[in-house]
Design a protein around this motif. Structure first.
Motif: not given
Length: 295
Positions: A162-165, A167, A193
């Protein structure tokens, strides 16, 4: 006369071979030309495969207690329906071993293909995408799916970080006809990462659903009376359908290592379903599928 004609032929040929430039003036804008590719250029597998896909809002609106009731409105699909807890898809009139139910591309581990009153061990409430595949390309999934394939994709093995850490998804529902309550939630998170984790859970609980009159039809009542069953028993319960209560819960978790070359993941799931069979005057509950599943 013949001599002049002899020399005239090469001259005429030379004029034809010389480049001939034409000039035209165009006033205004050119009309737009749209070129559409022919469907004959598609691959053979795409041309002969019929696929129905449920996802997003459409999937959320059609969700039911089981996979059969969730898909019964798709073209060519109906359901066996042995009560609210056990219902398997029927594709183009074929069911049982001729219809394969897949969980993230892997066959579901249950007895529903040989005994339709058993629940299918997949949970549509956690699905991100449900695919119904018909046609010759079902042979890619094995010879046992000649009637069709139902593939439930729930994403419990993460494929992206997840891009925002983090979801998450949450679904809460209720029903008045059976005093039902439903909860489903899922959470995806990234640890660094390359490492991604997934957890989800589902809980459903309903009572026997309400009916307007008696549980048994007139034909059933007459047959029971002919067997000597008392009238109060031959009509069945009034106002509720016996043996229609459902209690389902499931929990799963997964972890994946994701890199440029792809991903490697593992998951484990616990699924338990307790439900009644509404056929005839049977009483009691039948234990559904219970166990652990790993990938």
């Amino acid at each position: 006369m013949s001599k002049s004609k002899f020399y005239g032929l090469p001259a005429a040929a030379l004029l034809i071979l010389l480049p001939n430039n034409s000039f035209a003036q165009i006033n205004g804008e050119l009309d737009e030309i749209i070129v559409t590719g022919s469907p004959l250029s598609h691959s053979v597998s795409n041309s002969i495969t019929g696929v129905s896909v449920l996802t997003g809002e459409e999937l959320a609106e059609r969700l039911a207690n089981n996979i059969g009731e969730t898909l019964k409105h798709e073209p060519g699909v109906s359901s066996t329906f042995f009560g609210a807890g056990a219902s398997r898809p029927i594709i183009r009139g074929q069911d049982g071993d001729r219809v394969r139910i897949l969980d993230n591309g892997i066959g579901s581990i249950d007895a529903s293909s040989t005994s339709p009153d058993h629940a299918v061990a997949v949970e549509p409430a956690q699905a991100e995408r449900i695919e119904v595949i018909r046609g010759a390309s079902v042979l890619r999934f094995g010879s046992s799916g000649a009637g069709g394939i139902v593939n439930v994709i729930d994403g419990r093995i993460p494929t992206v970080v997840p891009e925002d850490g983090f979801d998450g998804d949450l679904r809460v529902g209720g029903s008045t006809a059976d005093n039902g309550f439903e909860f489903a939630g899922a959470l995806d998170g990234g640890l660094g990462e390359n490492l991604a984790v997934h957890i989800d859970g589902t809980f459903k609980d309903t009572d026997d659903f309400d009916i307007p009159e008696f549980a048994f039809s007139d034909a059933q009542t007459e047959a029971l009376l002919a067997e000597g069953v008392p009238l109060e028993e031959a009509t069945g319960a009034e106002g509720q359908q016996p043996n229609s209560a459902v209690r389902i819960w499931s929990a799963s978790g997964g972890v994946s290592w994701i890199d440029d070359w792809g991903f490697l993941g593992v998951s484990v799931r616990q699924f338990e379903s307790t439900y009644g069979i509404t056929e005839g005057a049977e009483e009691g509950e039948e234990e559904g599928e219970e166990g652990e599943e790993g990938e």
